[in-house]
Design a protein around this motif. Structure first.
Motif: not given
Lengths: 142, 177
Positions: A11-16, B76-80, A6-9, B145-154
């Motif tokens: 709406e500021l939903k980036i996890g606790e 850390v760098f974390r894209p959302f 559900e994450e969506n930056a 704008k990032i509209i999707g992320t594919r996240v796996d373990a590494t």
């Protein structure tokens, strides 16, 4: 994992965890990484480029390219200025990184500014414009 | 987005390192193990900036290795999804283009490039508007704008768009200098 889906930056939903964490603007990361790079350079005689990971190298190049403010004092001022407006960390850093020119642009880039009634109506727009103006002044006198 | 967060990791250390330099050894091993890695949850670990706490070690039965819980601060760098950021174009083809924002790769498909931009093949493949005023090619700077992320373990891989207000080529990168 349902929370992650559900994450969506917007709406500021980036996890606790990340909501509570300290965000860093590109210019702040540049200061940290450059300092660390120099340290490595001092400690080892060899080429520091061979000592750091690819992730470090790429991040350093990226933040150097996209830092709006170079001077550490200006960077501190930017954070101070923005933190007066009751922004979430994530919003603060997005604004600091992208430096929008108008309140319309700011709302488009950081839609979560609409939430919580912080910047409603014309007064809200004026407040944002004032904030952006403050930022451009810091840039000008850097 | 870059974050400064505190993470914890259980480090295993061989008994031969026990001695006055145990802490140094743990820290250098931590840096070697963790920096440059990527996890779906926390993103890319760019740099360790400090060690907060090293807990009591626990001897593992049978091997003699000791496990220490280590708390450390790192960048850390974390894209959302939904995040807007600036990136550098690395490759352009008729399917779209790839861009890089720090350690992360972002793909922008040609469906997510404004309709008035056409693909031009040639020595320097690019997307150009019909009047030629805006061009996306290798090394262009774009805001997406990032509209999707594919996240796996590494690994983390992102899909982006420039088909929205205030997105696209950053008109004059020289002005930011």
């Amino acid at each position: 994992m349902s929370g992650e889906e559900e994450e969506n930056a917007a709406e500021l939903k980036i996890g606790e965890e990340f909501l509570k964490a300290k965000c860093l603007m590109n210019c702040e990361v540049a200061i940290i990484l450059e300092h660390k790079y120099e340290q490595i350079q001092h400690m080892s005689d060899g080429d520091p480029a061979s000592q750091v990971s690819q992730v470090f190298e790429k991040s350093l190049q990226y933040v150097k390219r996209f830092s709006r403010y170079k001077n550490p004092d200006a960077v501190r001022q930017v954070r101070e200025t923005l933190s007066r407006y009751g922004l979430a960390e994530f919003e603060l850093c997005t604004l600091g990184n992208l430096c929008p020119d108008t309140s319309g642009e700011a709302f488009a880039l950081v839609p979560s500014l609409h939430s919580g009634g912080r910047f409603q109506g014309d007064a809200g727009n004026d407040k944002i414009d004032k904030m952006l103006n403050d930022l451009s002044l810091i840039k000008k006198f850097e | 987005m870059f974050f400064h967060i505190v993470l914890e990791r259980n480090m295993q250390l061989h008994p031969r390192h026990f001695g006055p330099h145990l802490r140094d050894k743990l820290v250098s091993k931590l840096i070697k193990d963790v920096e440059g890695t990527c996890s779906g949850r926390h993103g890319f670990v760019v740099a360790i900036t400090g060690v907060e706490d090293i807990g009591k070690g626990l001897i593992r039965e049978g091997t003699g290795y000791v496990t220490f819980p280590v708390k450390y601060q790192c960048v850390v760098f974390r894209p959302f999804k939904g995040e807007i950021l600036e990136a550098v174009v690395t490759m352009v083809n008729k399917m779209g283009f790839f861009a890089e924002a720090g350690p992360v790769q972002i793909f922008v498909s040609n469906h997510l490039i404004p309709d008035d931009m056409e693909f031009q093949s040639g020595d320097v493949p690019n997307y150009t508007t019909s009047d030629g005023s805006v061009k996306i090619q290798k090394d262009s700077e774009v805001r997406l704008k990032i509209i999707g992320t594919r996240v796996d373990a590494t690994e983390i891989f992102c899909i982006g768009t420039i088909k929205d207000d205030f997105l696209g080529v950053i008109s004059d990168p020289g002005a930011a200098m």
